[in-house]
Design a protein around this motif. Structure first.
Motif, mmCIF file in Angstrom:
data_model
loop_
_atom_site.group_PDB
_atom_site.id
_atom_site.type_symbol
_atom_site.label_atom_id
_atom_site.label_comp_id
_atom_site.label_asym_id
_atom_site.label_seq_id
_atom_site.Cartn_x
_atom_site.Cartn_y
_atom_site.Cartn_z
ATOM 1 N N SER A 7 17.056 49.398 -114.101
ATOM 2 C CA SER A 7 16.583 49.178 -115.607
ATOM 3 C C SER A 7 17.558 48.030 -116.374
ATOM 4 C CB SER A 7 16.659 50.601 -116.182
ATOM 5 O OG SER A 7 18.169 50.794 -115.998
ATOM 6 N N TYR A 8 18.779 47.964 -115.754
ATOM 7 C CA TYR A 8 19.527 46.765 -116.497
ATOM 8 C C TYR A 8 20.508 46.322 -115.410
ATOM 9 C CZ TYR A 8 23.570 50.104 -117.215
ATOM 10 O OH TYR A 8 24.533 50.531 -116.916
ATOM 11 N N ALA A 9 20.962 45.076 -115.502
ATOM 12 C CA ALA A 9 22.001 44.462 -114.814
ATOM 13 C C ALA A 9 22.953 43.865 -115.797
ATOM 14 C CB ALA A 9 21.426 43.557 -113.848
ATOM 15 N N GLU A 10 24.086 44.119 -115.290
ATOM 16 C CA GLU A 10 25.539 43.592 -116.049
ATOM 17 C C GLU A 10 25.955 42.343 -115.428
ATOM 18 O OE1 GLU A 10 29.872 45.046 -117.688
ATOM 19 O OE2 GLU A 10 28.908 46.204 -116.472
ATOM 20 N N TYR A 11 26.241 41.136 -116.131
ATOM 21 C CA TYR A 11 26.384 40.004 -115.773
ATOM 22 C C TYR A 11 27.647 39.532 -116.232
ATOM 23 C CZ TYR A 11 21.654 39.262 -114.030
ATOM 24 O OH TYR A 11 20.467 39.443 -113.198
ATOM 25 N N MET A 12 28.912 39.564 -115.377
ATOM 26 C CA MET A 12 30.335 39.357 -115.968
ATOM 27 C C MET A 12 30.456 37.837 -115.895
ATOM 28 S SD MET A 12 31.718 42.183 -116.870
ATOM 29 C CE MET A 12 33.035 41.635 -117.273
ATOM 30 N N PRO A 13 31.213 37.178 -116.838
ATOM 31 C CA PRO A 13 31.571 35.797 -116.885
ATOM 32 C C PRO A 13 32.565 35.686 -115.763
ATOM 33 C CG PRO A 13 32.807 36.932 -118.591
ATOM 34 C CD PRO A 13 31.799 37.942 -117.966
ATOM 35 N N TYR A 14 32.180 34.301 -114.993
ATOM 36 C CA TYR A 14 33.237 33.916 -113.914
ATOM 37 C C TYR A 14 33.146 32.480 -113.850
ATOM 38 C CZ TYR A 14 28.921 33.116 -111.412
ATOM 39 O OH TYR A 14 27.741 32.393 -110.991
ATOM 40 N N GLU A 15 34.062 31.989 -113.248
ATOM 41 C CA GLU A 15 34.225 30.411 -113.201
ATOM 42 C C GLU A 15 33.548 29.954 -111.940
ATOM 43 O OE1 GLU A 15 37.770 27.065 -113.003
ATOM 44 O OE2 GLU A 15 38.431 29.201 -113.047
ATOM 45 N N ASP A 16 32.712 28.942 -111.936
ATOM 46 C CA ASP A 16 31.879 28.557 -111.097
ATOM 47 C C ASP A 16 32.410 26.988 -110.674
ATOM 48 O OD1 ASP A 16 30.059 27.675 -109.486
ATOM 49 O OD2 ASP A 16 28.191 27.975 -110.779
ATOM 50 N N ASP A 17 32.801 26.796 -109.464
ATOM 51 C CA ASP A 17 33.318 25.767 -108.978
ATOM 52 C C ASP A 17 32.478 24.554 -108.964
ATOM 53 O OD1 ASP A 17 35.796 26.915 -108.740
ATOM 54 O OD2 ASP A 17 35.368 27.479 -106.546
ATOM 55 N N THR A 18 31.137 24.722 -108.874
ATOM 56 C CA THR A 18 30.191 23.846 -108.691
ATOM 57 C C THR A 18 30.257 23.208 -110.217
ATOM 58 O OG1 THR A 18 28.791 25.274 -107.360
ATOM 59 C CG2 THR A 18 27.805 23.385 -108.538
ATOM 60 N N PHE A 19 30.379 23.648 -111.193
ATOM 61 C CA PHE A 19 30.314 22.830 -112.564
ATOM 62 C C PHE A 19 31.416 22.777 -113.401
ATOM 63 C CE2 PHE A 19 26.423 25.479 -112.053
ATOM 64 C CZ PHE A 19 25.433 24.505 -112.170
ATOM 65 N N SER A 20 32.720 22.579 -112.511
ATOM 66 C CA SER A 20 34.213 22.334 -112.940
ATOM 67 C C SER A 20 34.293 20.810 -112.954
ATOM 68 C CB SER A 20 35.133 22.773 -112.111
ATOM 69 O OG SER A 20 35.047 22.374 -110.852
ATOM 70 N N ILE A 21 33.637 20.045 -114.131
ATOM 71 C CA ILE A 21 33.589 18.617 -114.323
ATOM 72 C C ILE A 21 34.574 18.756 -115.119
ATOM 73 C CG2 ILE A 21 32.222 16.641 -115.034
ATOM 74 C CD1 ILE A 21 29.576 18.555 -114.092
ATOM 75 N N LYS A 22 35.557 17.571 -114.879
ATOM 76 C CA LYS A 22 36.616 17.002 -115.683
ATOM 77 C C LYS A 22 36.087 15.920 -116.754
ATOM 78 C CE LYS A 22 41.302 15.307 -115.577
ATOM 79 N NZ LYS A 22 42.514 15.015 -114.709
ATOM 80 N N MET A 23 35.972 16.259 -117.937
ATOM 81 C CA MET A 23 35.630 15.274 -119.131
ATOM 82 C C MET A 23 36.808 14.334 -119.268
ATOM 83 S SD MET A 23 34.382 16.222 -123.100
ATOM 84 C CE MET A 23 33.063 17.320 -122.222
ATOM 85 N N LEU A 24 36.355 12.958 -119.021
ATOM 86 C CA LEU A 24 37.201 11.892 -119.312
ATOM 87 C C LEU A 24 37.437 11.370 -120.825
ATOM 88 C CD1 LEU A 24 36.388 9.755 -116.310
ATOM 89 C CD2 LEU A 24 38.270 11.188 -116.659
#
Length: 791
Positions: free
Chosen positions: A171-188
């Motif tokens: 009936s429901y699913a819980e999504y906890m926040p986590y750090e995704d390495d794929t989107f760890s882009i360094k902003m210059l």
């Protein structure tokens, strides 16, 4: 300037109407030119002559070559008047041409504004590219979802029911926040906008707020009978209590002996911060000022003293301001001026509370330390005057709201002056005028102004008893005065017996001449007593070798001892006569009405400052020789030359008996008794003159000096000794006198007067009032180091 052909002209309203050049009607700021015929102006000059507005420019008008003169309206007074005339044809034509061109330019500008209203097509210069680059554009592809439903369910009714999500598996699913390495882009680099806001701070307290309400508690002490007290003292409970706590009490008493438990650590902490380089707030705050149009106008305040017992009551005396020869010849107002001492109160500063009338201007005065109701003053003609204000004591205390807290001075030591007071009737609107109750005899007084006066301590020596007598007021030397006439005089106050005897003789003379007095004896006694009151001892200061006389202006009496010898012969008074001329520095003469007692010996130590800026220390002693019945004098004196002008201040330190301050001319010096090599501290020559000075009553190392430019220099010996630590401007004129007062432990005042007749009351800041914990010892150590340095 730069326009020789232009002449300013002032035209009155009448002339403006004659030639039709009225402002804002015939001529304005824009249309400011008016041409007037030369013949009309000449005709106006003939008819009105000198009263014509054109008369100052008559020569210019007659020499003008043209037929019409150009008159220009000048509303901004550029050339000093409301009009001006152009005196040359060339300048006239240039002004008219410039006015015409100005009108044409205004018309062209109006036409240009109309043409600017024509709309023109917009021409791009490339700015739209920048706008397009900065605009937000969607670069990512949007995700599209298609939702379908069965046709038969369209429009069907919908019902909602409660359902527990945990009952169903998916009936429901819980999504906890986590750090995704794929989107760890360094902003210059990133462009962000920042807006500054005031600093925000949150504050909280642990105090619990309760609703305020009034509450009162009444209690009474518990009284025990003698039986209950005896039973309580003999009880076993008290014995057990004392046995249990006596060891702790012994330890506490020992600790109290070791250290001061009442030491204020917070106050000491602030003193350390101040001494370590902090800058405390030092100032003299204006509290009150007193002046009077009737009595203080064109007068200089000569002396100021606080009442010893009544808070907020201050007295001042005035003298005539020094005038030039022209002012003396042109003005006779000084002959009509009254010589008075004014008593002012903080709590009623509108007018004086009391006015003491004197025969001449008062140069100095002092309240009696034993009875503040007795005031002694020295006049500019050398007389000594006495007042008794005991009749007005309640009136003076009533002006003080805290008068009930001040002890009544009537309980002080009784004085012989209290019984022979003559006062006028009081007025309900004006302050009472008090007539002096005694004045010294003019032939026996000083021949020059009395510059200093002091009440003497009561230390009469009785050799027969071998101790000090306290109840023989009639035998006391009570006053000492000095004057530039080279004399120091000791006075004894006339007693009641002498006055009654004097009055009896006057009445007897009146009856012998068959003349009855028109008024009461007390009404004329005060004036006749001027012939009676004479000094007891007079010391003349002069040098033995050169016979040079010294005119003392200030005096400090260090010690005075004297005793009387009883004798039944009135001729014993003649034993006190002038000393031999070979006696060093001094001569002594007496004049007294006593016929039973005579001074047997007298000795005194004193410092004196004279008109030449010299400080003289003298130990003078006189004793009657039993064989020759003549006075024998011994004198040891020392002279120091430091000041180059008259010494105006010579004052002993209130904390050290052997330290005193001298001020005169452009220098001041601090002296120590017993040091023969000179002052232990002297200032360098200042740019201006020092005119007054006083020690601080609360801090041993602080004193105030007044200057001729109206400044007050504050010297703190613990901070600086080569220059004043602080200074403040008080007046625009010369400072004439300074008098400090301690109203309470937290409030201290400084009275500063000037030669314009204004008395300034200043409140001294806490930094200048409260001494540090070891200031007395530090200042004493400094003086001892200076003495060792001189040796």
């Amino acid at each position: 300037i730069g326009h020789p052909e232009i002449f300013p002209l002032l035209l009155t309203a009448k002339t403006q109407e004659i030639f039709n050049c009225r402002p804002d009607e015939d001529v304005t700021e824009k249309n400011c030119f008016k041409c007037i015929k030369k013949e009309d102006i000449i005709q106006n000059l003939k008819t009105r002559a000198n009263t014509s507005d054109f008369h100052p420019l008559k020569k210019v008008i007659l020499e003008y070559p043209g037929e019409e003169l150009l008159v220009v309206f000048d509303p901004k007074l550029q050339y000093g008047q409301n009009f001006y005339i152009v005196a040359s044809e060339e300048a006239k034509e240039n002004l008219l041409k410039s006015a015409a061109t100005a009108e044409e330019t205004e018309e062209t500008e109006e036409n240009r504004e109309e043409t600017l209203e024509v709309h023109k097509p917009w021409v791009s210069l490339g700015s739209e590219k920048e706008v397009e680059e900065e605009s937000v554009k969607e670069r990512d592809t949007k995700i599209k979802y298609k939702i379908s439903r069965v046709r038969r369910k369209f429009g069907a009714p919908i019902t909602f029911t409660d359902k527990n999500a945990s009952d169903e598996k998916d009936s429901y699913a819980e999504y906890m926040p986590y750090e995704d390495d794929t989107f760890s882009i360094k902003m210059l680099e990133r462009d962000v906008g920042v807006q500054m806001v005031p600093k925000v701070r949150e504050i909280s307290t642990q105090t619990k707020w309760t609703y305020p309400k009034n509450a009162s508690t009444q209690y009474c002490p518990r009284h025990l009978s003698n039986e209950e007290k005896a039973e309580s003292l003999s009880s076993e409970t008290l014995k057990e209590f004392l046995t249990s706590v006596h060891i702790r009490m012994e330890i506490a008493l020992q600790q109290n002996e070791i250290m001061n438990v009442f030491f204020d650590d917070w106050k000491a902490l602030t003193e350390d911060e101040t001494s370590s380089g902090g800058k405390p707030d030092v100032y003299l705050k204006a509290h009150e000022s007193f002046t009077d149009v009737e009595y203080l106008k064109n007068r200089a305040i000569s002396c100021v003293h606080w009442h010893p017992t009544i808070h907020g009551l201050i007295a001042l005396s005035t003298i005539e301001q020094p005038l030039s020869e022209e002012q003396v010849n042109l003005s006779n107002k000084s002959l009509l001026h009254q010589s008075v001492i004014l008593l002012w109160s903080f709590f009623d500063p509108i007018c004086p509370q009391l006015i003491l009338k004197a025969p001449e201007d008062i140069y100095c005065f002092q309240f009696s330390p034993s009875d503040p109701n007795i005031i002694a003053g020295g006049c500019v003609n050398g007389q000594i005057v006495l007042w008794d204000i005991s009749k007005y004591e309640k009136k003076l205390q009533s002006t003080n709201p805290v008068a009930d807290e001040i002890p009544d001075s009537s309980e002080a030591e009784p004085t012989v002056m209290a019984a022979w007071v003559v006062q006028p009737e009081e007025s309900s609107t004006e302050p009472p005028l008090v007539i002096h109750c005694a004045a010294s005899s003019i032939p026996y007084s000083h021949t020059k102004p009395t510059t200093d006066i002091h009440w003497l301590p009561s230390n009469f020596l009785d050799e027969q008893k071998g101790g000090t007598s306290e109840n023989r007021d009639e035998n006391r030397l009570q006053l000492v005065t000095c004057s530039p006439d080279c004399s120091i005089i000791f006075w004894d106050i006339p007693s009641i017996e002498h006055r009654e005897k004097f009055l009896a003789e006057k009445v007897k003379e009146q009856k012998g001449s068959n003349m009855l007095p028109d008024v009461a004896d007390t009404d004329y006694a005060d004036n006749d007593l001027d012939l009676y009151w004479k000094p007891l001892i007079k010391i003349n200061l002069h040098e033995r070798d050169t016979n040079t006389e010294y005119g003392p202006t200030r005096i400090i009496l260090r010690e005075l001892q004297y005793s009387y010898k009883t004798s039944g012969k009135a001729k014993s008074l003649s034993a006190l006569k002038a000393l031999p001329k070979e006696s060093p520095y001094t001569e002594m003469s007496t004049s007294s009405s006593r016929n039973l007692e005579v001074l047997e010996n007298i000795s005194t130590n004193f410092f004196a400052g004279n008109e030449d800026g010299e400080v003289v220390y003298s130990h003078w002693k006189m004793k009657i020789d039993t064989n020759s019945a003549k006075p024998v004098s011994q004198k040891h004196s020392q002279k120091y030359t430091l000041h180059i002008e008259t010494i105006n201040t010579l004052q002993k330190s209130p904390f050290f008996k052997d330290i005193f301050l001298s001020i005169g001319g452009q220098k001041f010096a601090i002296w120590k008794e017993g040091v023969a090599s000179g002052p232990i501290l002297q200032s360098s020559c200042s740019a201006g003159r020092y005119t007054a000075g006083q020690w601080s009553l609360t801090r041993p190392g602080v004193f105030f000096i007044g200057r001729d430019n109206g400044n007050i220099d504050i010297w703190d010996l613990l901070k600086k000794t080569h220059e004043p630590s602080y200074f403040q401007n008080i007046s625009k004129s010369i400072i004439t006198f300074i008098s400090p007062s301690s109203a309470s432990a937290e409030q201290h005042f400084l009275a500063v007067s000037d030669d314009l007749g204004v008395l300034h009351i200043l409140e001294i800041c806490q930094t200048l009032c409260h001494p540090s914990s070891n200031e007395h010892a530090s200042v004493l150590d400094y003086f001892e180091r200076e003495v060792k340095y001189l040796k």
